[in-house]
Write a protein that holds these residues in place. Sequence first.
Motif, short mmCIF file in Angstrom:
data_model
loop_
_atom_site.label_atom_id
_atom_site.label_comp_id
_atom_site.label_asym_id
_atom_site.label_seq_id
_atom_site.Cartn_x
_atom_site.Cartn_y
_atom_site.Cartn_z
N SER A 196 8.48 1.43 3.95
CA SER A 196 8.34 1.45 2.48
C SER A 196 9.67 1.79 1.85
O SER A 196 10.51 2.45 2.47
CB SER A 196 7.36 2.54 2.06
OG SER A 196 6.20 2.49 2.83
N PHE A 236 11.33 3.22 -1.93
CA PHE A 236 11.14 3.74 -3.28
C PHE A 236 12.49 3.69 -3.99
O PHE A 236 13.50 4.14 -3.43
CB PHE A 236 10.61 5.18 -3.25
CG PHE A 236 9.17 5.22 -2.81
CD1 PHE A 236 8.83 5.15 -1.47
CD2 PHE A 236 8.15 5.28 -3.75
CE1 PHE A 236 7.50 5.15 -1.06
CE2 PHE A 236 6.82 5.29 -3.36
CZ PHE A 236 6.49 5.23 -2.01
N ASN A 280 7.83 12.40 1.74
CA ASN A 280 6.86 11.33 1.99
C ASN A 280 7.35 10.39 3.09
O ASN A 280 6.60 9.99 3.97
CB ASN A 280 6.62 10.51 0.72
CG ASN A 280 5.57 11.16 -0.17
OD1 ASN A 280 4.91 12.09 0.24
ND2 ASN A 280 5.45 10.67 -1.39
N THR A 334 2.84 11.19 -8.52
CA THR A 334 2.56 11.32 -9.96
C THR A 334 3.66 12.17 -10.59
O THR A 334 4.17 11.85 -11.68
CB THR A 334 1.19 12.01 -10.17
OG1 THR A 334 0.24 11.39 -9.34
CG2 THR A 334 0.76 11.94 -11.62
N ASP A 394 12.14 3.76 4.58
CA ASP A 394 11.82 4.20 5.94
C ASP A 394 11.26 3.04 6.73
O ASP A 394 10.93 1.99 6.15
CB ASP A 394 10.79 5.35 5.88
CG ASP A 394 9.53 4.97 5.15
OD1 ASP A 394 8.85 4.01 5.58
OD2 ASP A 394 9.20 5.61 4.12
N GLY A 398 4.27 1.91 6.08
CA GLY A 398 4.23 0.87 5.05
C GLY A 398 3.04 1.04 4.10
O GLY A 398 2.19 1.92 4.28
N ILE A 399 3.00 0.17 3.08
CA ILE A 399 1.95 0.27 2.06
C ILE A 399 1.43 -1.14 1.77
O ILE A 399 2.23 -2.06 1.55
CB ILE A 399 2.51 0.89 0.75
CG1 ILE A 399 3.14 2.26 1.03
CG2 ILE A 399 1.43 1.01 -0.32
CD1 ILE A 399 3.97 2.81 -0.10
N THR A 449 -0.70 15.44 5.56
CA THR A 449 -1.16 16.47 4.61
C THR A 449 -0.78 16.01 3.21
O THR A 449 0.02 15.09 3.04
CB THR A 449 -0.44 17.80 4.89
OG1 THR A 449 0.96 17.55 4.81
CG2 THR A 449 -0.80 18.32 6.27
N LEU A 471 -1.93 16.26 -1.38
CA LEU A 471 -3.02 16.19 -2.36
C LEU A 471 -2.98 14.93 -3.20
O LEU A 471 -3.79 14.74 -4.09
CB LEU A 471 -2.93 17.40 -3.30
CG LEU A 471 -3.19 18.76 -2.65
CD1 LEU A 471 -2.83 19.88 -3.59
CD2 LEU A 471 -4.66 18.86 -2.25
N GLY A 472 -2.00 14.09 -2.95
CA GLY A 472 -1.91 12.86 -3.75
C GLY A 472 -1.36 13.11 -5.14
O GLY A 472 -1.72 12.41 -6.09
N GLY A 510 2.19 14.14 -5.44
CA GLY A 510 3.66 14.10 -5.37
C GLY A 510 4.25 12.93 -6.15
O GLY A 510 5.19 13.10 -6.94
N ALA A 551 -4.07 9.85 -6.05
CA ALA A 551 -4.26 8.60 -5.29
C ALA A 551 -3.60 8.73 -3.92
O ALA A 551 -2.44 9.14 -3.80
CB ALA A 551 -3.66 7.44 -6.06
P1 ADP Z 1 0.52 12.77 -0.85
O1 ADP Z 1 1.80 12.56 -0.11
O2 ADP Z 1 0.21 14.20 -1.13
O3 ADP Z 1 -0.65 12.04 -0.28
P2 ADP Z 1 1.85 11.32 -2.98
O4 ADP Z 1 1.48 11.20 -4.42
O5 ADP Z 1 3.19 11.84 -2.65
O6 ADP Z 1 0.70 12.19 -2.33
O7 ADP Z 1 1.68 9.88 -2.31
C1 ADP Z 1 0.50 9.16 -2.56
C2 ADP Z 1 0.21 8.19 -1.44
O8 ADP Z 1 1.22 7.17 -1.41
C3 ADP Z 1 0.23 8.83 -0.08
O9 ADP Z 1 -1.00 9.46 0.24
C4 ADP Z 1 0.51 7.59 0.79
O10 ADP Z 1 -0.70 6.91 1.02
C5 ADP Z 1 1.42 6.72 -0.07
N1 ADP Z 1 2.84 6.91 0.26
C6 ADP Z 1 3.76 7.66 -0.37
N2 ADP Z 1 4.98 7.56 0.21
C7 ADP Z 1 4.84 6.70 1.25
C8 ADP Z 1 5.74 6.19 2.26
N3 ADP Z 1 7.02 6.52 2.29
N4 ADP Z 1 5.21 5.33 3.16
C9 ADP Z 1 3.90 4.99 3.14
N5 ADP Z 1 3.01 5.44 2.22
C10 ADP Z 1 3.47 6.29 1.30
#
Ligand code: ADP
Length: 594
Positions: free
Chosen positions: A445, A447, A357, A421, A385, A389-390, A414, A416-417, A419, A403
Motif C-alpha cells: 500500500s 499513502f 500502519n 481518520t 510498504d 495491500g488494500i 491491533t 481501533l480504526g 488512526g 473503518a
Molecule cells: P487501525 O490501524 O487502528 O485499524 P486506521 O484508521 O489506522 O485504523 O486504519 C484503518 C484500516 O486501514 C486498517 O484497519 C487497515 O485495514 C487499513 N490500512 C491502513 N494502513 C494500511 C497499510 N499500510 N496496509 C494495508 N492496510 C492498511
Amino acid sequence: MDTLKSTTGASVPLESVLCTEELKRRPSRPPDYQAENKALLALAQELTNSPGSVLQRLVDIALELCRGHSAGISLLEEDGPPGGLSPGGTHFRWHAVAGQWAPLVWNTTTPRDDGPCGTVLDRNITLLFSNAHRYYAQFTGVHPLLVEGLLVPFHVNGQAVGTVWVIAHDETRKFDAEDQRLLESLATFAATAYQGRLSISAQAKANQDLQAEIVERQRAEEALREADRRKSEFLAMLAHELRNPLAPIRNALQILRLTPWDGKTGQPAMDMMERQVGQVVGLVDDLLDVNRISRGKIELRIGQVELASIVNHAVEAARQHCESMGHELTVTLPPKPVYLNGDPIRLAQVVGNLLNNACKFTDKGGRIWLTVEREGEQAIIRVWDNGIGIAADQLRRIFEMFAQVDTSLERTHTGLGIGLTLVKNLVEMHGGTVEADSAGVGQGSEFVVRLPILVETPKPPPESTVSAPTPTTARRILVVDDDEDSAESLAMLLKLTGNETHTAYDGLEAVEAAATLRPDVVLLDIGLPKLNGYEAARKIREQPWSKGMGLVALTGWGQDEDRQKSREAGFNGHLVKPVDHAALMKLLADSGAG
Ligand code: ADP
C-alpha cells in the motif's frame, strides 16, 4: 412576452362603454337546460379525467352556450413570468381563450387597472361592455374589436380573483339575461373547479412533502441504527484493545513479584510494562483526539517548522515497532530543508500513524519506504510498504471513523480504526490532502500526504521539537490525589529521584498540608473530594506563603480550555495523566522554587 399595454388617456367616460342595463331590457331567449346540463356533465368529466384542461373546456362551453365570438378566463397574478394565482395581483393573465381571440395573445398579461376585467372586480358584479376600445386604450390595436363583452366575476375562497368572459366582435350578436345566467353559472362552476384543482395540487404537494419527510425519517433512523451498531462494535473492539496491553502488564508484575529483586532480571519485564503502558496511553490519546475531531475541537499550535526534523522524530518513535517486526525501513529526505506552517506534534503524529500502519499491515521481514520531496509549492510525504495491500473498494472507506478492512476476531492486527481518520483530519487542517493507493490485496500500500510549504525560507533556524528531560534538584513535594495508589506511586517515584515527598487525598487536606509543610511544589489532582483542585489551588494562592510555591495540576483533561482554567485558578503547570516522567522532571526543574 408581449403585454397589451394601456395608454388610457381616454376621452370618453367609463359609463359610456358600459351597457349592463341592456341585459334586462333585451328580450331574453328561453333557457336550454338540456344543453346546459350536457355541457356541465362534460365539464365534470373533464375535471375527473384531466383537471389540467378544465378551464379550457369551460371557455369552449361558454363560447358555445352563449354563442359568442370569443370567450376566456382571466385570473389575477403578479406581473412577470407565469406564476400562481394572486388575489392582490397587479395583472390579469388569460388562462384559457376560445374563438377568434384564441390565436391572439397567449402567455400575456394585461394591467389590472386598465381593462374591463379590473372594472368588473372593482364592482364585483357582472358587467356588459360595448366598444371597450373607446375607453380602454389597450384594445385600440386589438382586432377583431371588442364590440360587446359580457364579463362575470369569479371567486376563489370568497375572493373575486378573475373573470369569465364572452365577446361579440360585431353587431350581429347581442348578449341577454339568459347569457348572463349561463355565464354566471359557468363562472361558479369554474371557481369550484379551480378551487378543486388548487386543493388537489396542494394535497399533492402535501403528499409529496409527507413522503419526502418519511424517507428522510427512515434515512435518519437507519443512520442512528448504523451509528448504534458501529458504537457497539467499537466498544467491543475497545475492550479488546485495552485488554491486549493489560495482560502482559499483569504478567510482568507477576514476574517482578516472583523474581528476587535485582535490576537485571527485572529489566525485560519492566521494559515490557513500559511499552504496553505506552500503548494504552496512545490508545487513550487517539480516543480523546477523535472525540475532539468529531466536536471540531482540535486546535493546532501552528509555527514555522522544518519537515525533515519532524519526520526524523516520527521515524525514531516508530523504529522500535519496525525492528520488532524485522522490517527494513528506508527513509529518503529532501536535499534542502523544506519549511511549512504547521503543528510539529500533529505532523509527527500523521507520519507516525502512517509508519505504524505500514509496520502493522506488512508481514514480518517486510520493506517500508518513506520519502519526502518538494514538488513546486507542495511537500509530498510518501509512505509505502510491500505488505498486505488494500482492495480497491476499501481505499476510500479506510479514512472513515472506525473503518477497518479486517474486523474478524482472528485478526492479528491491533487498532481501533481511528488512526487514518486522525491523519486525514490533521492533514486537511494543515491545508493538505492524503490519499491511499494499492494495486490490491497482497500488493502493498502507498499513502501520499501533500502539504503546502512556505516558499520563502524563514529567518531563524527552527528549534528542535524534542527536548531532553532536564535533571532536577531535590525538592519538598506534596502529591495530592484521591486515588491513593496514584498518589503513593508518584510520591515513591519522586522520592527515588531524591525528593522529599508527602501525600494528601482530598482538597481540604491538601490546603492544610500545604500550610504546614510549605512544600516547594504541590502536584494537585483536579477531581478531588471536599474541595476540588481549582478551589484548593485558589485557597493556597490566597496565602502569602504560597508565593514562589509551584502548583502543578495533574488531570485527565488536557484541552486548551482546561489549561486556561487551571492557569486562572493559580496553577503554574498542567500535566495530563498518566504523567510522562520526562515531562514531570522538566516541569520540576523549570518551576520557580528550589
Ligand atoms: P487501525 O490501524 O487502528 O485499524 P486506521 O484508521 O489506522 O485504523 O486504519 C484503518 C484500516 O486501514 C486498517 O484497519 C487497515 O485495514 C487499513 N490500512 C491502513 N494502513 C494500511 C497499510 N499500510 N496496509 C494495508 N492496510 C492498511
